[in-house]
Design a protein around this motif. Structure first.
Motif, PDB file in Angstrom:
ATOM      1  N   UNK A 133      -0.787  -3.581   1.561  1.00  0.00           N
ATOM      2  CA  UNK A 133      -0.933  -2.259   1.189  1.00  0.00           C
ATOM      3  C   UNK A 133      -0.996  -1.945  -0.618  1.00  0.00           C
ATOM      4  N   UNK A 134      -0.795  -2.742  -0.537  1.00  0.00           N
ATOM      5  CA  UNK A 134      -0.717  -2.460  -2.462  1.00  0.00           C
ATOM      6  C   UNK A 134      -1.979  -2.520  -2.968  1.00  0.00           C
ATOM      7  N   UNK A 135      -2.848  -3.029  -2.574  1.00  0.00           N
ATOM      8  CA  UNK A 135      -4.171  -2.751  -2.457  1.00  0.00           C
ATOM      9  C   UNK A 135      -5.008  -1.720  -2.165  1.00  0.00           C
ATOM     10  N   UNK A 136      -4.500  -1.463  -1.138  1.00  0.00           N
ATOM     11  CA  UNK A 136      -5.073  -0.349  -0.736  1.00  0.00           C
ATOM     12  C   UNK A 136      -5.163   1.299  -1.002  1.00  0.00           C
ATOM     13  N   UNK A 137      -3.090   1.072  -1.898  1.00  0.00           N
ATOM     14  CA  UNK A 137      -3.196   1.706  -2.845  1.00  0.00           C
ATOM     15  C   UNK A 137      -3.230   2.358  -3.967  1.00  0.00           C
ATOM     16  N   UNK A 138      -3.886   0.522  -4.425  1.00  0.00           N
ATOM     17  CA  UNK A 138      -4.778   0.831  -6.014  1.00  0.00           C
ATOM     18  C   UNK A 138      -6.076   1.733  -5.815  1.00  0.00           C
ATOM     19  N   UNK A 172      -0.826  12.932  -6.355  1.00  0.00           N
ATOM     20  CA  UNK A 172       0.656  11.992  -5.506  1.00  0.00           C
ATOM     21  C   UNK A 172       0.755  12.554  -3.951  1.00  0.00           C
ATOM     22  N   UNK A 173       0.625  13.854  -3.753  1.00  0.00           N
ATOM     23  CA  UNK A 173       0.354  14.317  -2.723  1.00  0.00           C
ATOM     24  C   UNK A 173      -0.604  13.486  -1.912  1.00  0.00           C
ATOM     25  N   UNK A 174      -1.638  13.422  -2.222  1.00  0.00           N
ATOM     26  CA  UNK A 174      -2.598  12.819  -1.490  1.00  0.00           C
ATOM     27  C   UNK A 174      -2.496  11.207  -1.612  1.00  0.00           C
ATOM     28  N   UNK A 175      -1.889  10.424  -2.762  1.00  0.00           N
ATOM     29  CA  UNK A 175      -1.499   9.142  -2.522  1.00  0.00           C
ATOM     30  C   UNK A 175      -0.550   9.108  -1.661  1.00  0.00           C
ATOM     31  N   UNK A 176       0.317  10.135  -1.215  1.00  0.00           N
ATOM     32  CA  UNK A 176       1.308   9.667  -0.640  1.00  0.00           C
ATOM     33  C   UNK A 176       0.420   9.637   1.405  1.00  0.00           C
TER      34      UNK A 176
END
Length: 337
Positions: free
Chosen positions: A88-93, A117-121
């Motif tokens: 999950x962390x890899x996909x977020x980065x 931030x909205x798009x990252x959410x």
């Protein structure tokens, strides 16, 4: 403290092979359809905006697939929770990096961290859903494999006593007529079962299966003498390739019991073992004598083999029966690993 071993689904987080061409094709197709639906849901259709969104999403999808492929080799050494969190962390980065770099390249002055931030959410929600899907998929696979394994164990447990009882009947006949042969037969049977009991898997090397068949035929040769003739045809690519345990021996046993021993004059059995780099073909044929044996006894062993092939290979393996006026033949076609 409970030290019971945990099942595969509880110990690790498994990701499908996303680097395969088919998986990549579906990832690209599904992600592009999602972008198109996203664009159509807006108030107006904008081609430049569709292009920008497509490029951004495809970069995120392809880089994420690449990262998960890299992580896939390491996941079995981590716990399920740790594997999920790292993925999950890899996909977020990756998502955050693509969004920021894309915005800087297009127009650095328009960079707004609130929008990022909205798009990252949104990426976090989608990533969590996809990884959860992988997790549920693995649970289903593990449960299916456990069910298949228990079914295979039951089928093997059913056929091994059948083999043992028939062999003991052969030895019982030899005790009266040929005591020395009976003693040797007992030693051979002991060696065969010792080797067979060491196998805890549903598969064994082809060479071991052939050794088991030859040992069984030696037992029957003592009993039937000149009434039994065996002709072998072998063309082996790699004798170490795995085949289902006891896949050939029941077919040979049927041919002996119902195709040779039932005939006053005996008969001939032809066993063919042919391998190519892609398939292994096992064939057992015996003559049908004048007494007109209907092979009703083939049901138990043959049905057992067919059920195990369906459980282990699905539609990739075939069991074909060919019967003519003078011959009964069973052919197994198994895919090589």
């Amino acid at each position: 403290m409970n030290n019971a071993p945990q099942g595969p689904a509880q110990q690790r987080f498994i990701i499908p092979d996303l680097c395969a061409s088919t998986a990549l094709f579906f990832l690209i197709l599904v992600s592009e359809l999602c972008v198109l639906a996203w664009q159509l849901a807006g108030q107006s259709f904008n081609w430049p905006q569709l292009g920008y969104r497509s490029i951004a999403v495809q970069w995120i999808v392809l880089l994420s697939a690449s990262a998960l492929c890299r992580l896939r080799a390491w996941l079995p050494s981590w716990s399920r929770r740790a594997g999920w969190l790292i993925s999950f962390a890899a996909l977020q980065l990756i998502g955050l990096g693509v969004l920021v770099i894309g915005q800087v390249v297009i127009d650095a002055s328009a960079l707004r961290w609130s929008g990022i931030a909205q798009q990252s959410l949104a990426i976090a929600i989608i990533s969590a859903m996809v990884l959860r899907f992988f997790q549920l998929q693995q649970l289903v696979i593990d449960q299916s494999q456990a069910e298949i394994s228990s079914r295979m164990d039951a089928l093997q447990a059913r056929i091994k006593p059948h083999f043992l009882f028939n062999s003991l009947n052969t030895i019982a006949e030899l005790v009266v007529t040929r005591p020395m042969a009976a003693e040797q037969a007992i030693e051979n049977l002991s060696s065969l079962f010792r080797a067979n009991l060491k196998t805890t898997s549903n598969f064994s090397p082809l060479a071991q299966e052939l050794e088991l068949v030859r040992g069984y035929l030696e037992l029957e040769q003592w009993r039937l003498a000149d009434r039994l003739t065996v002709i072998w045809q072998e063309s082996l690519h790699d004798p170490s390739w795995p085949v289902p345990v006891l896949c050939l021996q029941p077919l040979v046993e049927n041919a002996v019991v119902h195709g040779v021993a039932s005939q006053a004059a005996g008969g001939e059995i032809r066993i063919a073992v042919l391998q190519t780099p892609r398939i292994t073909t096992l064939s057992v044929a015996n003559a049908i004598g004048a007494e007109g044996d209907d092979h009703a006894g083939h049901g138990v062993g043959l049905d057992n083999v067919q059920r195990r092939l369906r459980g282990l290979y699905g539609d990739r393996a075939r069991c074909r029966i060919e019967r003519t006026e003078h011959q009964y033949r069973v052919i197994l076609t198994l895919p090589n690993p």
